[in-house]
Design an enzyme around this catalytic site. Structure first.
Site, PDB file in Angstrom:
ATOM      1  N   CYS A  99     -50.497 -37.310 -49.302  1.00 24.04           N
ATOM      2  CA  CYS A  99     -51.469 -37.478 -50.549  1.00 24.04           C
ATOM      3  C   CYS A  99     -51.388 -36.254 -51.436  1.00 24.04           C
ATOM      4  CB  CYS A  99     -52.984 -37.278 -49.762  1.00 24.04           C
ATOM      5  SG  CYS A  99     -53.239 -38.515 -48.509  1.00 24.04           S
TER       6      CYS A  99
ATOM      7  N   HIS B  90     -57.834 -35.623 -55.010  1.00 19.45           N
ATOM      8  CA  HIS B  90     -57.208 -36.474 -54.130  1.00 19.45           C
ATOM      9  C   HIS B  90     -58.462 -37.126 -53.574  1.00 19.45           C
ATOM     10  CE1 HIS B  90     -55.755 -38.843 -50.933  1.00 19.45           C
ATOM     11  NE2 HIS B  90     -55.942 -38.012 -50.080  1.00 19.45           N
TER      12      HIS B  90
ATOM     13  N   ASN C 122     -59.184 -43.816 -49.367  1.00 21.63           N
ATOM     14  CA  ASN C 122     -58.293 -42.996 -49.707  1.00 21.63           C
ATOM     15  C   ASN C 122     -56.869 -43.720 -49.699  1.00 21.63           C
ATOM     16  OD1 ASN C 122     -56.038 -41.222 -49.237  1.00 21.63           O
ATOM     17  ND2 ASN C 122     -56.840 -40.096 -47.644  1.00 21.63           N
TER      18      ASN C 122
HETATM   19  N1  ACO Z   1     -67.864 -45.132 -37.241  1.00 24.45           N
HETATM   20  C1  ACO Z   1     -68.955 -44.747 -36.297  1.00 24.45           C
HETATM   21  N2  ACO Z   1     -68.560 -43.499 -35.610  1.00 24.45           N
HETATM   22  C2  ACO Z   1     -67.621 -42.616 -35.810  1.00 24.45           C
HETATM   23  C3  ACO Z   1     -66.553 -43.159 -36.728  1.00 24.45           C
HETATM   24  C4  ACO Z   1     -66.840 -44.379 -37.260  1.00 24.45           C
HETATM   25  N3  ACO Z   1     -65.895 -44.845 -38.225  1.00 24.45           N
HETATM   26  N4  ACO Z   1     -65.515 -42.226 -36.677  1.00 24.45           N
HETATM   27  C5  ACO Z   1     -65.811 -41.313 -35.765  1.00 24.45           C
HETATM   28  N5  ACO Z   1     -67.073 -41.755 -35.106  1.00 24.45           N
HETATM   29  C6  ACO Z   1     -67.810 -40.979 -34.255  1.00 24.45           C
HETATM   30  C7  ACO Z   1     -67.070 -39.873 -33.382  1.00 24.45           C
HETATM   31  O1  ACO Z   1     -66.443 -40.587 -32.353  1.00 24.45           O
HETATM   32  C8  ACO Z   1     -68.008 -38.859 -33.123  1.00 24.45           C
HETATM   33  O2  ACO Z   1     -68.885 -39.368 -32.083  1.00 24.45           O
HETATM   34  P1  ACO Z   1     -69.226 -38.251 -30.904  1.00 24.45           P
HETATM   35  O3  ACO Z   1     -69.938 -37.183 -31.359  1.00 24.45           O
HETATM   36  O4  ACO Z   1     -69.925 -39.215 -29.976  1.00 24.45           O
HETATM   37  O5  ACO Z   1     -67.687 -37.870 -30.087  1.00 24.45           O
HETATM   38  C9  ACO Z   1     -68.904 -38.649 -34.370  1.00 24.45           C
HETATM   39  O6  ACO Z   1     -68.865 -39.852 -35.095  1.00 24.45           O
HETATM   40  C10 ACO Z   1     -68.514 -37.555 -35.332  1.00 24.45           C
HETATM   41  O7  ACO Z   1     -67.166 -37.518 -35.511  1.00 24.45           O
HETATM   42  P2  ACO Z   1     -66.444 -36.342 -36.465  1.00 24.45           P
HETATM   43  O8  ACO Z   1     -65.088 -36.560 -36.433  1.00 24.45           O
HETATM   44  O9  ACO Z   1     -67.129 -35.093 -36.149  1.00 24.45           O
HETATM   45  O10 ACO Z   1     -66.838 -36.753 -37.806  1.00 24.45           O
HETATM   46  P3  ACO Z   1     -67.009 -36.166 -39.312  1.00 24.45           P
HETATM   47  O11 ACO Z   1     -68.124 -35.938 -39.669  1.00 24.45           O
HETATM   48  O12 ACO Z   1     -65.851 -34.897 -38.957  1.00 24.45           O
HETATM   49  O13 ACO Z   1     -66.121 -37.203 -40.295  1.00 24.45           O
HETATM   50  C11 ACO Z   1     -64.054 -37.992 -40.972  1.00 24.45           C
HETATM   51  C12 ACO Z   1     -64.728 -37.945 -39.926  1.00 24.45           C
HETATM   52  C13 ACO Z   1     -64.604 -38.658 -42.117  1.00 24.45           C
HETATM   53  C14 ACO Z   1     -62.594 -38.260 -40.537  1.00 24.45           C
HETATM   54  C15 ACO Z   1     -63.907 -36.178 -41.708  1.00 24.45           C
HETATM   55  O14 ACO Z   1     -63.503 -35.403 -40.760  1.00 24.45           O
HETATM   56  C16 ACO Z   1     -62.685 -36.293 -42.832  1.00 24.45           C
HETATM   57  O15 ACO Z   1     -62.768 -36.788 -43.951  1.00 24.45           O
HETATM   58  N6  ACO Z   1     -61.779 -35.629 -42.322  1.00 24.45           N
HETATM   59  C17 ACO Z   1     -60.945 -35.345 -43.873  1.00 24.45           C
HETATM   60  C18 ACO Z   1     -59.787 -36.404 -43.754  1.00 24.45           C
HETATM   61  C19 ACO Z   1     -58.854 -36.353 -44.897  1.00 24.45           C
HETATM   62  O16 ACO Z   1     -59.473 -35.785 -45.884  1.00 24.45           O
HETATM   63  N7  ACO Z   1     -57.748 -36.672 -44.978  1.00 24.45           N
HETATM   64  C20 ACO Z   1     -56.949 -36.440 -46.280  1.00 24.45           C
HETATM   65  C21 ACO Z   1     -55.764 -36.636 -46.005  1.00 24.45           C
HETATM   66  S1  ACO Z   1     -55.100 -38.071 -45.755  1.00 24.45           S
HETATM   67  C22 ACO Z   1     -53.275 -38.188 -45.967  1.00 24.45           C
HETATM   68  O17 ACO Z   1     -52.762 -37.123 -46.189  1.00 24.45           O
HETATM   69  C23 ACO Z   1     -52.638 -39.306 -45.480  1.00 24.45           C
END
Ligand code: ACO
Length: 332
Positions: free
Chosen positions: A116, A258, A288
Site C-alpha cells: 500500500c 492511503h 482499500n
Molecule cells: N464483521 C463483523 N465482526 C467482525 C468483522 C466483520 N467484518 N471483522 C472482525 N469482526 C469481529 C472480530 O471477530 C472481533 O470479535 P470478538 O471481539 O468477538 O473477537 C470484533 O469484531 C473486533 O475485532 P477487531 O479486530 O478488534 O476490530 P477492529 O476495531 O480492530 O477493526 C480492522 C478491524 C477494521 C481490520 C482494523 O483493525 C483496521 O482497519 N486495521 C488496519 C488495517 C489496515 O489499515 N491495513 C492497511 C494496510 S493494507 C496493505 O498494505 C495491503
C-alpha cells in the site's frame, strides 16, 4: 523551499475501477458481518471487484491514458513507466506489457512492489530519475487487484479490500520544484503483521534434489497491530516530510492518505491537528485498493475541482512490509 537541480511537476492524473460493485449488504450474504459493522469500523460501504477476464494491465492502461491525456504529452514522449503493484498479471512484471499497450516505445518500464506504500515509493523513485536529469517524462501507476488474493471466507480481511488503478504523469520543469519533501521507511521486523506469503510445497525432482512449488496464501493481517502502527507512524513520517519541505501543517491544503480505514484517516488528522475539511476520502466507494488508493483519490479530487493547481498536499502511504512514507507536493 530547497531547490534540487531539475524541478518536478505533477501534470496529469487518471484512474480506473472495475464496473462490478459489491456493497456491504451483499457482502453480508457471504460472511457473518453487517453494513453497520463495516461502515462504523472502517467507513467502507462499497468496493469494486475485477471480473475474471479483467487484467491488471487493462485497468492500469485505462488510468494511464487519462493521466497522459491530462498532461498534454503523448505516450511516445514517456521516458519511464513505473508500475507500483503487488498483484501483477505476470510474476515477471506487468510494466512492459503496459508500455507496449500504450505505445510508449522509448520508455523503460519496471514494476515496484511496496504494497500500500507502492505509489508513494514510486513517486520518490521517479523523482530521483527526474532530478538527476536522466528522464523528463515519467508515468507512475499504482494498481492492484487484491480481490484475487483475499480469503473471501475471512470476514476480518475480505470486507476491507477493493480493486482499481490510478496514475500520474511527473515531468521535469524549469519552474520551482513541486515535490517539496519526502520521507520513506521500512520495518521488516513487523513483516508478519500483514502478509500474502508464498506457500511452498516440497517436490522431489530426483533423489536428493527437492524444490518447492506452490502458490500464494491469501492475505493474513493482524488488524489491530496494523492500525496501531499506522496511527503512530503516519503522523511522524508526515512531520518529517514537512520538516524537509520547510513548511508547517498549516501550509497544507490537503491530507491525502492511503485509503485503508476512515478511523485511521481521522486519527492521523487529529494528531496532526488538520481539520476534517482538508482530509480527502473516497473509502466509502472503493475500500482499500492498495497501491491504487492514493492516485484514485487524487484523480477524483482533481477532476471534481476539489484540488486546484498550486494546492499543497501531504500524501502518505502505509502497509505491508511494513512500509510507510510521506511526500509533500504541489499539484499541477
Ligand atoms: N464483521 C463483523 N465482526 C467482525 C468483522 C466483520 N467484518 N471483522 C472482525 N469482526 C469481529 C472480530 O471477530 C472481533 O470479535 P470478538 O471481539 O468477538 O473477537 C470484533 O469484531 C473486533 O475485532 P477487531 O479486530 O478488534 O476490530 P477492529 O476495531 O480492530 O477493526 C480492522 C478491524 C477494521 C481490520 C482494523 O483493525 C483496521 O482497519 N486495521 C488496519 C488495517 C489496515 O489499515 N491495513 C492497511 C494496510 S493494507 C496493505 O498494505 C495491503
Amino acid at each position: 523551499m530547497k531547490e534540487l537541480g531539475v524541478g518536478i511537476a505533477i501534470t496529469g492524473s487518471g484512474s480506473a475501477t472495475p464496473a462490478v460493485c459489491l456493497d456491504n449488504d451483499r457482502l453480508s450474504e457471504m460472511v457473518e458481518t453487517s453494513d453497520e459493522w463495516i461502515a462504523s469500523r472502517t467507513g467502507i460501504r462499497n468496493r469494486r471487484l475485477a471480473a475474471p477476464d479483467c487484467s491488471l494491465t487493462e485497468l492500469a492502461d485505462r488510468a494511464a491514458r487519462e493521466a497522459i491525456a491530462m498532461s498534454g504529452i503523448a505516450a511516445a514522449d514517456l521516458d519511464l513507466i513505473i508500475l507500483a503493484t503487488s498483484t501483477a498479471d505476470d510474476l515477471f512484471g506487468s510494466a512492459s506489457t503496459i508500455q507496449a499497450s500504450l505505445g510508449a516505445r522509448k520508455a523503460v518500464a519496471f514494476d515496484l512492489t511496496a504494497a500500500c506504500s507502492g505509489f508513494l515509493f514510486g513517486m520518490v523513485t521517479a523523482a530521483q530519475f527526474i532530478r538527476t536529469g536522466a528522464y523528463k517524462n515519467v508515468l507512475l501507476i499504482g494498481a492492484d487487484i487484491l480481490s484475487r488474493w483475499v480469503d473471501w471466507t475471512d470476514r476480518r480481511t475480505c470486507v476491507l479490500f477493493g480493486d482499481g488503478a490510478g496514475a500520474v504523469v511527473m515531468q521535469a520543469c524549469d519552474r520551482a520544484d513541486r515535490l517539496l519533501g519526502f520521507e520513506l521507511c521500512s520495518d521488516g521486523t513487523q513483516n508478519k503483521c500483514l502478509q500474502l506469503p508464498y506457500q511452498p510445497q516440497s517436490t522431489e525432482l530426483l533423489e536428493g534434489v527437492a524444490i518447492a512449488q506452490g502458490t500464494y496464501h491469501p492475505i493474513t493481517m493482524n488488524g489491530q497491530e496494523v492500525y496501531r502502527f499506522a496511527v503512530k507512524r503516519v503522523p511522524e513520517v508526515i512531520e518529517k516530510a514537512l520538516f524537509r519541505a520547510a513548511i508547517g501543517v498549516d501550509d497544507l491544503d490537503w491530507l491525502l492518505l492511503h485509503q485503508a480505514n476512515q478511523r485511521i484517516l481521522d486519527a492521523v488528522a487529529h494528531r496532526l491537528k488538520i481539520p476534517d475539511r482538508k482530509v480527502i476520502s473516497n473509502l466509502a466507494d472503493y475500500g482499500n485498493t492498495s497501491a491504487a488508493s492514493i492516485p484514485i483519490a487524487l484523480d477524483e479530487a482533481v477532476r471534481d475541482g476539489t484540488i486546484k493547481p498550486g494546492d499543497t498536499i501531504a500524501a502518505s502511504g502505509f502497509g505491508a512490509g511494513l512500509t510507510w512514507g510521506a511526500a509533500i507536493f504541489q499539484w499541477g
